[in-house]
Scaffold this motif. Structure first.
Motif, PDB file in Angstrom:
ATOM      1  N   LYS A  79      16.876  -6.183   3.066  1.00  0.00           N
ATOM      2  CA  LYS A  79      18.101  -6.910   2.496  1.00  0.00           C
ATOM      3  C   LYS A  79      17.400  -7.723   1.417  1.00  0.00           C
ATOM      4  O   LYS A  79      16.422  -8.635   1.638  1.00  0.00           O
ATOM      5  N   ARG A  80      18.385  -8.326   0.474  1.00  0.00           N
ATOM      6  CA  ARG A  80      17.903  -9.370  -0.256  1.00  0.00           C
ATOM      7  C   ARG A  80      19.006 -10.158  -0.531  1.00  0.00           C
ATOM      8  O   ARG A  80      20.337 -10.018  -0.641  1.00  0.00           O
ATOM      9  N   GLY A  81      18.770 -11.371  -0.563  1.00  0.00           N
ATOM     10  CA  GLY A  81      20.190 -12.470  -0.640  1.00  0.00           C
ATOM     11  C   GLY A  81      19.549 -13.625  -1.719  1.00  0.00           C
ATOM     12  O   GLY A  81      18.266 -13.683  -1.868  1.00  0.00           O
ATOM     13  N   PHE A 106      20.300   0.636  -3.160  1.00  0.00           N
ATOM     14  CA  PHE A 106      20.228  -0.025  -4.327  1.00  0.00           C
ATOM     15  C   PHE A 106      20.286  -1.814  -4.083  1.00  0.00           C
ATOM     16  O   PHE A 106      20.478  -1.960  -3.042  1.00  0.00           O
ATOM     17  N   VAL A 107      19.853  -2.421  -5.067  1.00  0.00           N
ATOM     18  CA  VAL A 107      19.879  -3.856  -4.838  1.00  0.00           C
ATOM     19  C   VAL A 107      21.115  -4.503  -4.784  1.00  0.00           C
ATOM     20  O   VAL A 107      22.109  -3.969  -5.265  1.00  0.00           O
ATOM     21  N   TYR A 108      21.123  -5.411  -3.872  1.00  0.00           N
ATOM     22  CA  TYR A 108      22.485  -6.105  -3.597  1.00  0.00           C
ATOM     23  C   TYR A 108      22.426  -7.394  -3.148  1.00  0.00           C
ATOM     24  O   TYR A 108      21.330  -7.787  -2.496  1.00  0.00           O
ATOM     25  N   TYR A 130      23.873  -2.704  -9.437  1.00  0.00           N
ATOM     26  CA  TYR A 130      22.443  -2.192 -10.043  1.00  0.00           C
ATOM     27  C   TYR A 130      21.870  -3.564 -10.892  1.00  0.00           C
ATOM     28  O   TYR A 130      22.694  -4.433 -11.385  1.00  0.00           O
ATOM     29  N   ASN A 131      20.512  -3.466 -11.052  1.00  0.00           N
ATOM     30  CA  ASN A 131      19.952  -4.681 -11.757  1.00  0.00           C
ATOM     31  C   ASN A 131      19.766  -4.435 -13.176  1.00  0.00           C
ATOM     32  O   ASN A 131      19.242  -3.494 -13.668  1.00  0.00           O
ATOM     33  N   ILE A 132      20.735  -5.293 -13.985  1.00  0.00           N
ATOM     34  CA  ILE A 132      20.561  -4.828 -15.248  1.00  0.00           C
ATOM     35  C   ILE A 132      19.331  -4.870 -16.062  1.00  0.00           C
ATOM     36  O   ILE A 132      19.177  -4.196 -16.942  1.00  0.00           O
ATOM     37  N   SER A 133      18.408  -5.919 -15.710  1.00  0.00           N
ATOM     38  CA  SER A 133      17.497  -6.112 -16.455  1.00  0.00           C
ATOM     39  C   SER A 133      16.357  -4.873 -16.077  1.00  0.00           C
ATOM     40  O   SER A 133      15.204  -4.702 -16.740  1.00  0.00           O
ATOM     41  N   GLN A 134      16.546  -4.112 -15.065  1.00  0.00           N
ATOM     42  CA  GLN A 134      15.696  -2.880 -14.638  1.00  0.00           C
ATOM     43  C   GLN A 134      16.433  -1.622 -14.937  1.00  0.00           C
ATOM     44  O   GLN A 134      15.747  -0.643 -15.036  1.00  0.00           O
ATOM     45  N   MET A 135      17.722  -1.677 -14.923  1.00  0.00           N
ATOM     46  CA  MET A 135      18.564  -0.408 -15.160  1.00  0.00           C
ATOM     47  C   MET A 135      18.003   0.814 -14.360  1.00  0.00           C
ATOM     48  O   MET A 135      18.986   1.223 -13.681  1.00  0.00           O
ATOM     49  N   ARG A 160      27.835 -15.182  -8.541  1.00  0.00           N
ATOM     50  CA  ARG A 160      27.349 -13.898  -8.168  1.00  0.00           C
ATOM     51  C   ARG A 160      25.997 -13.803  -9.195  1.00  0.00           C
ATOM     52  O   ARG A 160      25.932 -14.542  -9.937  1.00  0.00           O
ATOM     53  N   ASP A 161      24.973 -13.158  -8.489  1.00  0.00           N
ATOM     54  CA  ASP A 161      23.723 -13.093  -9.257  1.00  0.00           C
ATOM     55  C   ASP A 161      23.980 -12.294 -10.678  1.00  0.00           C
ATOM     56  O   ASP A 161      24.446 -11.408 -10.621  1.00  0.00           O
ATOM     57  N   SER A 162      23.579 -12.901 -11.890  1.00  0.00           N
ATOM     58  CA  SER A 162      23.880 -12.785 -13.073  1.00  0.00           C
ATOM     59  C   SER A 162      23.063 -11.435 -13.498  1.00  0.00           C
ATOM     60  O   SER A 162      23.434 -10.621 -14.398  1.00  0.00           O
ATOM     61  N   THR A 163      22.122 -11.214 -12.845  1.00  0.00           N
ATOM     62  CA  THR A 163      21.171  -9.837 -13.103  1.00  0.00           C
ATOM     63  C   THR A 163      21.775  -8.707 -12.549  1.00  0.00           C
ATOM     64  O   THR A 163      21.374  -7.432 -12.725  1.00  0.00           O
ATOM     65  N   LEU A 164      22.743  -8.661 -11.568  1.00  0.00           N
ATOM     66  CA  LEU A 164      23.597  -7.619 -10.834  1.00  0.00           C
ATOM     67  C   LEU A 164      24.816  -7.179 -11.699  1.00  0.00           C
ATOM     68  O   LEU A 164      25.717  -8.045 -12.005  1.00  0.00           O
ATOM     69  N   ALA A 165      24.841  -6.080 -11.844  1.00  0.00           N
ATOM     70  CA  ALA A 165      26.101  -5.363 -12.417  1.00  0.00           C
ATOM     71  C   ALA A 165      26.717  -4.454 -11.432  1.00  0.00           C
ATOM     72  O   ALA A 165      25.885  -3.797 -10.556  1.00  0.00           O
TER      73      ALA A 165
HETATM   74  C1  LIG Z   1      16.413  -8.060 -11.609  1.00  0.00           C
HETATM   75  O1  LIG Z   1      15.195  -7.615 -12.280  1.00  0.00           O
HETATM   76  C2  LIG Z   1      14.860  -8.916 -12.862  1.00  0.00           C
HETATM   77  C3  LIG Z   1      13.318  -8.310 -13.446  1.00  0.00           C
HETATM   78  O2  LIG Z   1      12.707  -7.427 -12.957  1.00  0.00           O
HETATM   79  C4  LIG Z   1      14.198  -9.771 -11.332  1.00  0.00           C
HETATM   80  O3  LIG Z   1      13.553 -11.045 -12.022  1.00  0.00           O
HETATM   81  C5  LIG Z   1      15.690  -9.917 -10.589  1.00  0.00           C
HETATM   82  O4  LIG Z   1      15.222 -10.985  -9.507  1.00  0.00           O
HETATM   83  C6  LIG Z   1      16.391  -8.867 -10.037  1.00  0.00           C
HETATM   84  N1  LIG Z   1      17.306  -9.239  -9.397  1.00  0.00           N
HETATM   85  C7  LIG Z   1      17.648  -8.834  -8.188  1.00  0.00           C
HETATM   86  C8  LIG Z   1      19.110  -9.181  -7.686  1.00  0.00           C
HETATM   87  O5  LIG Z   1      17.002  -8.170  -7.579  1.00  0.00           O
END
Ligand SMILES: *[C@@H]1O[C@H](CO)[C@@H](O)[C@H](O)[C@H]1NC(C)=O
Ligand SMILES: *[C@@H]1O[C@H](CO)[C@@H](O)[C@H](O)[C@H]1NC(C)=O
Ligand SMILES: *[C@@H]1O[C@H](CO)[C@@H](O)[C@H](O)[C@H]1NC(C)=O
Ligand SMILES: *[C@@H]1O[C@H](CO)[C@@H](O)[C@H](O)[C@H]1NC(C)=O
Ligand SMILES: *[C@@H]1O[C@H](CO)[C@@H](O)[C@H](O)[C@H]1NC(C)=O
Ligand SMILES: *[C@@H]1O[C@H](CO)[C@@H](O)[C@H](O)[C@H]1NC(C)=O
Ligand SMILES: *[C@@H]1O[C@H](CO)[C@@H](O)[C@H](O)[C@H]1NC(C)=O
Ligand SMILES: *[C@@H]1O[C@H](CO)[C@@H](O)[C@H](O)[C@H]1NC(C)=O
Ligand SMILES: *[C@@H]1O[C@H](CO)[C@@H](O)[C@H](O)[C@H]1NC(C)=O
Ligand SMILES: *[C@@H]1O[C@H](CO)[C@@H](O)[C@H](O)[C@H]1NC(C)=O
Length: 792
Positions: free
Chosen positions: A439-441, A336-338, A424-429, A346-351
């Protein structure tokens, strides 16, 4: 009809030929000089006189390996087992000079040789391949066991059996069984470094008095299938639990062969081969289930025992994916994305959520352990950005970082419950996975923010301040009773090997001219230079402050323990003074100052060679403290300021052993101690029990400082990544750009890489994955490979 018979004969011909060939292969087992073996033409093996054991080429993958096997295909020994298999054009020659040599197109490899002139060789019926000179056996394969011991063979003190990778690949695998020099026979996983906690099976000495001299201990196998441990005084203790079967089943003993093998799954088993009806049975097994072998399942996965069988199944934790689906025991990675860092923004797109799994028990070392109710345990992990899993057992919540190791699911264990976190990425679910080991940072934090985060995480940047951590002072092994003896003996200097002088306060006052020349201001008290009137000897005098209100006897006993720790890489304690509230230690004087002066203050960088030497010196000194001195000592405050350098540029550790009695709060063997932020192992910030691994952590931070000649925290740098040294070194390592660390210095890349890897391994968050100091020394010397799985 004739035609048919003819065809039949034609068909039979190859069979007849091959039968003859097999017959021809049955040479006597006296192998003469000049004999040759080939992988896939005759002769391809030398059989023992009974034909049960064969020495020669066996098939491995597409190629061939040299070894000894039993019957059809049970390989019991391999030569150079970790070498790649050879092609069919290779051959093995028992040369005129009596060497056994494997020739390939490209090169040659000696398989067996002896300093004595060899006249013949033989494959014995015991499964031992031997070389003879005129009178004696001068080389034997049984001296180099791989994963199996046969009847008559000995696994002697200091030697290991190493499991094979699989039933068909006999290279070194994932487990080893060590006949330790302390007399215990112990099994460990190989991947997780040699740690007492990682052992999963042991045949321990019953008592220390069991053997006269444990160094001559060995494990052997009798013709009756008794696995035993022997020692110089002749005592025998049976390892397996076979009853005396000697007289009942004496019918066909000749047709029965036993072997004891550390199997690829880590279980030590005794096998019975019967040749009258060609059956193979497991006669005894050290463990009943594969899940009992620690590390049977790799990182981030857990083992489940199959009902009624010894098989263990490996499963990824929720959200994790197999590194290799075909070989599930290799472990799992986050699918999963982290966020890589654990910061304030904290990245607001992550839950985040946690999944609870009943009966699942996590192994390894938690970074925090607190009593609470069950629901809070999961939530506590959810809210803690460093936590990725939590284990709840009997009211105690233990939190873990990744990687998770040694985890098992036991349906009969009602008490355990594990919470696994995923993001998990809220916007992608939709559960979107990322490739391994991606890895993503979040790289867009402002510099100010980073400093703030670092400040929060590491304490003040400007002042290295001290924190109180719990320190259990080092009584591993049997040193406790020695310590007790010291306490009972209030007299010092009775032992000839060490004589500590007792100084009077006035004597030291005079020597230091009333504590006039301060060398250093230390956390335990100030250090002064002094000259003893007798002998005109220059000494360093440490006047301890904030000392616990400890009894005189205890202080003296402690001094004795410290005084006994004598090693070329430890600063030598000459004596002490104990008068009223004054507690003063007198050390030898070190002319070249501290490592901190050399690394951080001097204009010219010390040479790379000197830095490597100093690093090795220090590790040797710590190893001595941890393992070799009578009462083992955890330093608790390893940092460059406590490393002194003498006039021949030998590094010596100072301040060891003092940590113990500085703070009055004593609870049994647990004591509180001052350690310095920046060098403090993360588990101590959560008041876990200290172990020798805390010193390994501090050493790791210091090693990185030695490599880069800068402090672990430095704000005068060009990019924010560089502020905190461990983060920066890790980044350069992952990006494969180590040159950046040493600027324009000309440094041998290999040695730089080795030092960096060791440093990063030492500062692993998980103390279990840090190497022991012994292994650090071996890795720095280059005699041990560095497991770098844990570095990414
Ligand atoms: C979550 O998804 C959105 C839309 O696809 C993207 O812009 C954002 O970077 C993603 N967040 C992470 C932490 O990958
Ligand atoms: C092997 O054979 C050689 C020559 O036939 C003989 O001299 C030697 O003694 C034999 N060795 C053994 C161990 O039988
Ligand atoms: C054979 O080897 C043994 C050592 O194993 C040695 O003592 C002996 O002298 C050797 N004999 C000959 C004839 O080389
Ligand atoms: C056990 O050790 C003693 C002393 O070394 C020895 O006399 C005895 O033969 C050994 N037993 C076996 C089976 O090797
Ligand atoms: C095996 O027999 C010997 C005597 O013959 C006895 O001392 C020993 O206890 C027996 N072992 C077991 C496991 O029964
Ligand atoms: C086995 O048999 C032999 C002779 O038949 C006897 O001397 C010996 O005591 C027996 N051993 C056991 C353990 O019963
Ligand atoms: C082989 O013989 C032994 C006893 O002699 C017996 O216990 C075993 O079951 C037999 N195995 C097979 C496969 O027949
Ligand atoms: C182990 O071997 C002995 C002797 O051959 C035999 O009597 C016994 O039944 C075997 N035990 C098992 C569990 O196979
Ligand atoms: C294993 O055994 C337990 C209880 O003994 C049972 O509940 C479970 O269903 C069994 N699992 C399998 C796969 O047979
Ligand atoms: C947690 O989130 C993941 C990803 O969205 C989802 O697959 C999983 O079912 C969730 N677990 C729980 C217990 O809600």
């Amino acid at each position: 009809m004739v035609n048919l018979t003819f065809t039949f004969m034609l068909l039979m011909l190859p069979v007849v030929f091959s039968a003859i060939e097999v017959g021809a292969q049955q040479q006597p087992s006296n192998i003469t000089l000049g004999s040759i073996l080939y992988p896939n033409r005759n002769p391809s093996s030398w059989p023992s006189s009974s034909g049960l054991f064969l020495f020669g080429f066996y098939q491995k993958g597409d190629g061939f390996q040299v070894g000894i096997w039993l019957g059809e295909k049970t390989v019991v020994w391999s030569a150079n087992r970790d070498d790649p298999p050879v092609h069919s054009d290779a051959y093995m020659e028992f040369t005129k000079e009596g060497k056994l040599i494997l020739w390939t197109k490209q090169n040659m490899k000696v398989i067996a040789e002896s300093p004595h002139p060899v006249t013949s060789a033989s494959m014995l019926d015991s499964g031992n391949f031997v070389l003879y000179n005129k009178t004696n056996v001068v080389w034997e394969s049984s001296d180099y066991p791989t994963d199996t011991i046969l009847i008559g063979q000995r696994l002697t003190s200091g030697h290991n059996l190493v499991s094979s990778v699989s039933e068909v690949d006999h290279s070194s695998g994932r487990f080893y069984l060590s006949m330790q020099a302390d007399g215990n026979l112990v099994a460990y996983p190989t991947n997780y470094l040699n740690r007492p906690e990682a052992s999963y099976w042991a045949f321990m000495l019953q008592s220390r008095g069991e053997f006269g001299d444990v160094r001559s201990v060995f494990v052997g196998l009798t013709p009756r299938g008794q696995l035993f441990r022997n020692a110089s005084n002749g005592f025998r203790f049976q390892v397996n639990t076979i009853a005396n079967s000697s007289n009942q089943s004496s019918t066909n003993r000749a047709g029965v062969i036993y072997r004891a093998t550390l199997d690829p799954d880590g279980i030590f088993r005794l096998y019975t081969h019967r040749f009258d009806n060609s059956s193979l049975e497991i006669n005894w097994s050290a463990l009943q289930n594969q899940c009992q072998a620690r590390g049977f399942c790799g990182v981030n996965s857990y083992c489940t025992a199959r009902n009624g069988s010894s098989i263990g199944d490996c499963s990824c934790f929720p959200g994790f994916l197999y590194v290799n689906r075909a070989m599930k025991f290799q472990g799992c990675y986050r699918g999963f994305v982290y966020e890589e860092s654990c910061g304030s923004s904290r990245d607001s797109t992550l839950a985040y959520n946690v999944t609870a799994i009943q009966h699942l028990k996590l192994g390894g070392y938690p970074f925090s352990q607190v009593s609470m109710v069950e629901q809070d345990c999961g939530n506590s992990c959810l809210e803690d950005c460093t936590c990725w899993a939590a284990l709840y057992v009997n009211g105690v919540c233990s939190k873990f970082k990744l990687p998770l190791i040694y985890s098992t699911l036991d349906p009969t264990d009602e008490s355990a419950k594990t919470f696994i976190k995923q993001s998990y990425n809220i916007s992608q679910m939709a559960g979107h996975s990322i490739p391994y080991p991606g890895k993503r940072g979040n790289r867009n934090k402002s510099r100010k923010e980073i400093i703030l985060i670092l400040s929060l995480a590491l304490g003040s940047v400007a002042f290295l301040f001290t924190v109180v951590a719990i320190c259990s002072y080092a009584f591993y092994r049997n040193s406790a009773d020695q310590y007790q003896k010291l306490l009972e003996n209030p007299y010092l200097g009775t032992n000839e090997e060490f004589t500590l002088r007792s100084f009077s306060f006035s004597e030291l006052e005079k020597a230091t001219e009333h504590f006039k020349y301060e060398i250093r201001h230390g956390s335990f008290g100030n250090l002064y230079k002094g000259i003893l009137s007798e002998g005109n000897r220059t000494v360093a005098v440490k006047r301890l402050e904030k000392i616990g209100d400890e009894g005189e006897r205890e202080f003296k006993a402690e001094m004795t323990a410290i005084g006994q720790a004598r090693h070329k890489n430890l600063v030598h304690l000459l004596g002490f003074c104990l008068e009223g509230s004054e507690k003063i230690l007198v050390y030898e004087y070190m002319s070249n100052g501290s490592l901190a002066d050399i690394l951080f203050s001097s204009e010219i960088r010390p040479s790379w060679e000197l830095r490597m030497k100093l690093a090795l010196d220090i590790s040797t000194g710590i190893l001595y403290l941890h393992e070799k001195c009578e009462t083992c000592i955890i330093h608790c405050n390893i940092k460059p300021h406590n490393i002194l350098v003498d006039d021949s540029w030998t590094a010596k550790i100072s301040d060891f052993g003092i940590a113990k009695f500085l703070v009055p709060d004593q609870v049994g063997n647990q004591l509180q101690v001052k350690a310095t932020r920046g060098y403090l192992a993360p588990e101590l910030q959560n008041s876990a029990l200290i172990s020798d691994k805390a010193d390994v952590y501090s050493y790791g931070v210091m090693l990185l400082e030695i490599i880069c000649c800068r402090s672990n925290m430095d704000v005068n740098v060009s990019t924010e990544d560089e502020i905190y040294l461990p983060t920066w070194v890790h980044k350069c390592f992952v990006e494969n750009d180590l040159k950046k660390l040493v600027g324009d210095e000309e440094i041998d890349v290999k040695s730089l890489e080795r030092m960096v890897k060791v440093g990063l391994l030492c500062i692993h968050d998980n103390p279990d994955l840090r190497p022991s100091m012994r292994n650090v020394v071996l890795m720095l010397e280059g005699t041990m490979d560095i497991p770098f799985l844990a570095l990414y």
